[in-house]
Design a protein around this motif. Structure first.
Motif, mmCIF file in Angstrom:
data_model
loop_
_atom_site.group_PDB
_atom_site.id
_atom_site.type_symbol
_atom_site.label_atom_id
_atom_site.label_comp_id
_atom_site.label_asym_id
_atom_site.label_seq_id
_atom_site.Cartn_x
_atom_site.Cartn_y
_atom_site.Cartn_z
ATOM 1 N N ASN A 1 43.930 40.176 42.402
ATOM 2 C CA ASN A 1 42.570 40.489 41.960
ATOM 3 C C ASN A 1 42.493 40.345 40.445
ATOM 4 O O ASN A 1 42.220 41.284 39.706
ATOM 5 N N THR A 2 42.800 39.124 39.960
ATOM 6 C CA THR A 2 42.866 38.838 38.529
ATOM 7 C C THR A 2 41.954 37.673 38.187
ATOM 8 O O THR A 2 42.014 36.628 38.830
ATOM 9 N N VAL A 3 41.125 37.853 37.186
ATOM 10 C CA VAL A 3 40.177 36.832 36.760
ATOM 11 C C VAL A 3 40.245 36.700 35.243
ATOM 12 O O VAL A 3 40.859 37.515 34.565
ATOM 13 N N ARG A 4 39.603 35.679 34.718
ATOM 14 C CA ARG A 4 39.534 35.496 33.270
ATOM 15 C C ARG A 4 38.169 35.939 32.774
ATOM 16 O O ARG A 4 37.153 35.695 33.419
ATOM 17 N N PRO A 5 38.122 36.602 31.610
ATOM 18 C CA PRO A 5 36.842 37.012 31.040
ATOM 19 C C PRO A 5 35.938 35.801 30.837
ATOM 20 O O PRO A 5 36.427 34.699 30.587
#
Length: 309
Positions: free
Chosen positions: A273-277
């Motif tokens: 559950n990791t995304v980029r700003p």
């Protein structure tokens, strides 16, 4: 349209862009994401597009992802890339897409600028004519074509389809009635299953499915029920799965991307559950809410694979 100049039909897969602990693209996870979509029978793969956080992907990363997608797909389905933003970067990406063997690209809106119709025409023309690859126009954001502009763009054989992400049904009726089967028509609304019943009668026979990244068998069951006119099945899947997930999606901006990764993680696929700003991860409360929806959905509509809940 010829076989070469044919827009995708059925359900299109839009892989996410998985990131590892260092914040770099996790190629192994991306490979498994694409293989999963292919094994589930999705008819096309769109890499480095909206669900893939295309605006946060560097040029080298774009090239790596395109090469990987073409290699993993191996001709089992057409591969499209996401092109858009400023003209210079767009043309670099079209060159990469052609060189790496993609079948075409989805042209996303130019960044920020509100252009007149002539400006949009020139923007699309420059991208379309830069290669011989198929091009799908994306009706969304600040790139809203009018009928006469779209007609001019159909003079280019590379243009095979239009994807609608706006939901202006009056315009869609005008487009499909005037242009007909010269183009393929794709529903690109957020969580397109929600609106697909309104699109099918207009000739839209393809849609991009966010939930196919983690419950593709349910999206397929829903689409088949729609085509067969099984209203009871459509209503049931609406109530059990589609509308509950859509309600969670609408709780935060960016969940159109982040919720896909959360769903994949919940069912045991190798994506964190990791995304980029500027996109933010799904909050714990909403994550658990999604877990509950998926647990019930997979119990009622079991897949052919085991889900890790």
């Amino acid at each position: 349209m010829t076989e070469k100049r044919k827009a995708p039909e059925g359900i299109s897969g839009f892989p996410v862009t998985p990131f590892n602990e260092s914040g770099n693209i996790d190629k192994e996870a991306l490979t498994k994401n694409i293989e999963f979509l292919l094994d589930e029978g999705l008819e096309s793969i769109f890499v480095a597009c909206g669900a893939g956080e295309c605006t946060n992907i560097g040029m080298e990363e774009f090239e790596e992802m395109t090469e990987l997608a073409v290699s993993v797909t191996g001709g089992r389905a057409p591969v499209y890339t996401g092109i858009g933003g400023n003209m210079s970067e767009s043309l670099k990406k079209t060159e990469i897409s052609e060189r790496k063997g993609a079948d075409g690209y989805l042209i996303l809106p130019p960044y920020l600028i509100q252009g007149e119709q002539e400006g949009l025409y020139e923007y699309y023309k420059a991208i379309i004519t830069s290669t011989d690859l198929n091009a799908i126009l994306y009706q969304r954001g600040n790139a809203l074509l009018q009928l006469e502009t779209l007609k001019r763009l159909t003079d280019f054989p590379q243009v095979v389809g239009l994807k609608d992400g706006v939901g202006d049904m009056e315009t869609n009726i005008e487009f499909t009635q005037e242009i007909g089967d010269r183009l393929g028509w794709l529903n690109g609304m957020p969580m397109a299953e929600v609106t697909m019943p309104a699109y099918i009668p207009l000739g839209f026979n393809c849609y991009s499915s966010a939930i196919s990244n983690y419950i593709p068998h349910i999206s397929r069951k829903f689409y088949e029920a729609l085509k067969e006119g099984d209203e009871d099945q459509v209503k049931e899947i609406y109530e059990d799965v589609i509308l509950p997930i859509n309600r969670i999606r609408r709780k935060r901006k960016g969940y159109a991307v982040a919720l896909i990764k959360a769903g994949m993680e919940i069912v045991g696929l190798p994506v964190s559950n990791t995304v980029r700003p500027p996109v933010t991860p799904v909050e714990e409360e909403h994550y658990e809410e999604l877990r509950g929806v998926l647990k019930d959905a997979l119990k009622k509509y079991p897949p052919n694979r085991e889900a890790a809940l």
